[in-house]
Design a protein around this motif. Sequence first.
Motif, mmCIF file in Angstrom:
data_model
loop_
_atom_site.group_PDB
_atom_site.id
_atom_site.type_symbol
_atom_site.label_atom_id
_atom_site.label_comp_id
_atom_site.label_asym_id
_atom_site.label_seq_id
_atom_site.Cartn_x
_atom_site.Cartn_y
_atom_site.Cartn_z
ATOM 1 N N TYR A 177 0.823 -1.214 0.000
ATOM 2 C CA TYR A 177 0.000 0.000 0.000
ATOM 3 C C TYR A 177 0.854 1.259 0.000
ATOM 4 O O TYR A 177 0.485 2.272 -0.589
ATOM 5 N N THR A 178 1.994 1.209 0.663
ATOM 6 C CA THR A 178 2.860 2.383 0.757
ATOM 7 C C THR A 178 4.309 1.947 0.882
ATOM 8 O O THR A 178 4.594 0.764 1.101
ATOM 9 N N GLU A 179 5.217 2.888 0.730
ATOM 10 C CA GLU A 179 6.631 2.604 0.935
ATOM 11 C C GLU A 179 6.985 2.807 2.406
ATOM 12 O O GLU A 179 6.212 3.380 3.170
ATOM 13 N N LYS A 199 1.445 6.421 10.815
ATOM 14 C CA LYS A 199 1.307 7.775 11.345
ATOM 15 C C LYS A 199 1.175 8.796 10.215
ATOM 16 O O LYS A 199 0.341 9.712 10.278
ATOM 17 N N GLU A 200 1.987 8.634 9.176
ATOM 18 C CA GLU A 200 1.929 9.563 8.049
ATOM 19 C C GLU A 200 0.574 9.498 7.349
ATOM 20 O O GLU A 200 0.013 10.534 6.966
ATOM 21 N N LEU A 201 0.034 8.290 7.182
ATOM 22 C CA LEU A 201 -1.267 8.139 6.528
ATOM 23 C C LEU A 201 -2.368 8.803 7.352
ATOM 24 O O LEU A 201 -3.249 9.479 6.801
ATOM 25 N N LEU A 202 -2.323 8.636 8.665
ATOM 26 C CA LEU A 202 -3.344 9.241 9.526
ATOM 27 C C LEU A 202 -3.163 10.757 9.616
ATOM 28 O O LEU A 202 -4.153 11.501 9.652
ATOM 29 N N ASP A 203 -1.911 11.209 9.635
ATOM 30 C CA ASP A 203 -1.653 12.654 9.669
ATOM 31 C C ASP A 203 -2.193 13.330 8.408
ATOM 32 O O ASP A 203 -2.712 14.456 8.462
ATOM 33 N N TYR A 260 -0.333 -3.150 12.183
ATOM 34 C CA TYR A 260 -0.347 -4.607 12.015
ATOM 35 C C TYR A 260 -0.577 -4.986 10.553
ATOM 36 O O TYR A 260 0.107 -5.868 10.011
ATOM 37 N N LEU A 261 -1.522 -4.327 9.897
ATOM 38 C CA LEU A 261 -1.829 -4.643 8.498
ATOM 39 C C LEU A 261 -0.680 -4.261 7.572
ATOM 40 O O LEU A 261 -0.329 -5.013 6.653
ATOM 41 N N LEU A 262 -0.087 -3.101 7.803
ATOM 42 C CA LEU A 262 1.039 -2.674 6.973
ATOM 43 C C LEU A 262 2.230 -3.608 7.148
ATOM 44 O O LEU A 262 2.933 -3.923 6.180
ATOM 45 N N ALA A 263 2.465 -4.058 8.380
ATOM 46 C CA ALA A 263 3.587 -4.964 8.634
ATOM 47 C C ALA A 263 3.442 -6.250 7.830
ATOM 48 O O ALA A 263 4.431 -6.797 7.324
ATOM 49 N N GLN A 264 2.209 -6.737 7.687
ATOM 50 C CA GLN A 264 1.985 -7.972 6.928
ATOM 51 C C GLN A 264 2.429 -7.837 5.481
ATOM 52 O O GLN A 264 2.853 -8.815 4.859
ATOM 53 N N GLN A 265 2.329 -6.630 4.933
ATOM 54 C CA GLN A 265 2.692 -6.436 3.530
ATOM 55 C C GLN A 265 4.200 -6.498 3.306
ATOM 56 O O GLN A 265 4.647 -6.630 2.173
ATOM 57 N N VAL A 278 -4.638 -12.683 -1.114
ATOM 58 C CA VAL A 278 -4.292 -12.166 0.209
ATOM 59 C C VAL A 278 -3.820 -10.725 0.100
ATOM 60 O O VAL A 278 -4.182 -9.870 0.916
ATOM 61 N N VAL A 279 -2.995 -10.433 -0.918
ATOM 62 C CA VAL A 279 -2.508 -9.068 -1.132
ATOM 63 C C VAL A 279 -3.673 -8.116 -1.350
ATOM 64 O O VAL A 279 -3.736 -7.025 -0.764
ATOM 65 N N GLU A 280 -4.628 -8.523 -2.190
ATOM 66 C CA GLU A 280 -5.799 -7.685 -2.446
ATOM 67 C C GLU A 280 -6.617 -7.496 -1.175
ATOM 68 O O GLU A 280 -7.113 -6.397 -0.898
ATOM 69 N N SER A 281 -6.749 -8.561 -0.397
ATOM 70 C CA SER A 281 -7.504 -8.481 0.848
ATOM 71 C C SER A 281 -6.868 -7.495 1.819
ATOM 72 O O SER A 281 -7.563 -6.704 2.469
ATOM 73 N N LEU A 282 -5.537 -7.521 1.926
ATOM 74 C CA LEU A 282 -4.845 -6.605 2.834
ATOM 75 C C LEU A 282 -5.055 -5.152 2.423
ATOM 76 O O LEU A 282 -5.315 -4.287 3.263
ATOM 77 N N ASN A 283 -4.940 -4.869 1.131
ATOM 78 C CA ASN A 283 -5.130 -3.492 0.670
ATOM 79 C C ASN A 283 -6.559 -3.012 0.925
ATOM 80 O O ASN A 283 -6.778 -1.854 1.290
ATOM 81 N N LEU A 284 -7.523 -3.908 0.759
ATOM 82 C CA LEU A 284 -8.913 -3.546 1.032
ATOM 83 C C LEU A 284 -9.121 -3.270 2.519
ATOM 84 O O LEU A 284 -9.844 -2.341 2.898
ATOM 85 N N ARG A 285 -8.481 -4.070 3.364
ATOM 86 C CA ARG A 285 -8.613 -3.862 4.808
ATOM 87 C C ARG A 285 -7.954 -2.554 5.235
ATOM 88 O O ARG A 285 -8.467 -1.838 6.100
ATOM 89 N N ILE A 286 -6.822 -2.227 4.623
ATOM 90 C CA ILE A 286 -6.155 -0.959 4.933
ATOM 91 C C ILE A 286 -7.044 0.209 4.515
ATOM 92 O O ILE A 286 -7.208 1.189 5.258
ATOM 93 N N GLU A 287 -7.636 0.106 3.321
ATOM 94 C CA GLU A 287 -8.545 1.153 2.851
ATOM 95 C C GLU A 287 -9.729 1.305 3.801
ATOM 96 O O GLU A 287 -10.166 2.422 4.098
ATOM 97 N N ARG A 288 -10.243 0.184 4.288
ATOM 98 C CA ARG A 288 -11.396 0.224 5.182
ATOM 99 C C ARG A 288 -11.043 0.899 6.505
ATOM 100 O O ARG A 288 -11.822 1.693 7.046
ATOM 101 N N VAL A 289 -9.852 0.585 7.023
ATOM 102 C CA VAL A 289 -9.417 1.194 8.279
ATOM 103 C C VAL A 289 -9.227 2.699 8.109
ATOM 104 O O VAL A 289 -9.626 3.497 8.972
ATOM 105 N N LEU A 290 -8.639 3.109 6.987
ATOM 106 C CA LEU A 290 -8.433 4.539 6.738
ATOM 107 C C LEU A 290 -9.766 5.268 6.553
ATOM 108 O O LEU A 290 -9.937 6.404 7.016
ATOM 109 N N LYS A 291 -10.702 4.618 5.889
ATOM 110 C CA LYS A 291 -12.023 5.220 5.721
ATOM 111 C C LYS A 291 -12.715 5.371 7.068
ATOM 112 O O LYS A 291 -13.388 6.372 7.335
ATOM 113 N N GLN A 292 -12.526 4.389 7.919
ATOM 114 C CA GLN A 292 -13.094 4.443 9.262
ATOM 115 C C GLN A 292 -12.523 5.637 10.029
ATOM 116 O O GLN A 292 -13.234 6.321 10.768
#
Length: 330
Positions: free
Chosen positions: A97-99, A144-148, A172-177, A304-318
């Motif tokens: 999702y990010t570098e 932190k950067e994404l939330l900021d 946790y989700l980013l670490a999995q990637q 799994v990769v697609e699932s992780l990105n979707l979960r990250i998007e969902r958390v950020l939307k939340q």
Amino acid sequence: MTEREALKILELSPDAGEREIKTKYRQLIRQVHPDIHGSSEERYTRHAQRINHAYAVLKKRFAGNADTPQARGKTSSQSPAKKETGAWSAPINSHAYTEREILHYAEDSNGSALGSFPIAHGKYLWKTDEDFPLFLLSVYQCGKELLDEIDLEFRRKEPPTNRRQIHGELTYLLAQQFIDGTALLKEFARSETPDSQGNPIFYMPAMLEFSGSPTCLKPGEQLSPAGVKNHRLYLKNQAGRVLGYLSFPDDRLYYIAIPLFEHKMALVKIQASEKQPQKKKRTAARYQNLHLWIKRTDRDIHSVVESLNLRIERVLKQYQQGSVSPIRPL
């Protein structure tokens, strides 16, 4: 920075050994220290960063190898797991999702850590020659950067009350990637044996951490998964009673093994160990030692990769919505 440039900065010859590199590094870092030679803080910071960066580059040549000419001559092309990708020698996950930054400890002249600084930036997977706490720090900083950015976009004077919860889940989700669980199982497993089809089965010691009243397990007693909740794999006995959750002596395995269970990418066999903590120890009542065998399933990694990105998007939307509803597991 290339190895040739690093050698030049540290004033070393190409065949310098690990001890020589460390000695020279400490000499140079001491020479520019303001308390010793009266140099300015600005000059010290500038020179120390170059010296520390060069030292980090040269330290990689000894990661997991003996200090021998043969080991120093071994290049990353000899191992697919150490594919060169530019500033840092590691495979990349182009779908991440990010570098993130590769961080390295800065040391004083006595070898004590002063802090950390970035030596590379990209979608690099974690390898065992990268300090794991610094890896987690780099992923934490990504979150932190994404939330900021969201706080800035919505011009928030104060972050939502659920920021800490969101940030923890995001980390946790980013670490999995950036963790290849299958490849790392080979490194962390105590042993590896093939099944009847030749698929590897990895063995490693583990622990049962009780969530309720402790139970004395019999040697060889079988346990089975009861489900994953809050990134913990809960275990039950043959009677169906949930006893607690799977734990590991090495915390790194938490980030390697648990995601495999969450994504249904592994089968397990679990038995109580013959060796248990002594009763007089304080931890004996909370833990029981286990034997753990893991076999990978054939689930498609791309899903799994697609699932992780979707979960990250969902958390950020939340987080955008300032929601305080619980984060749903996979």
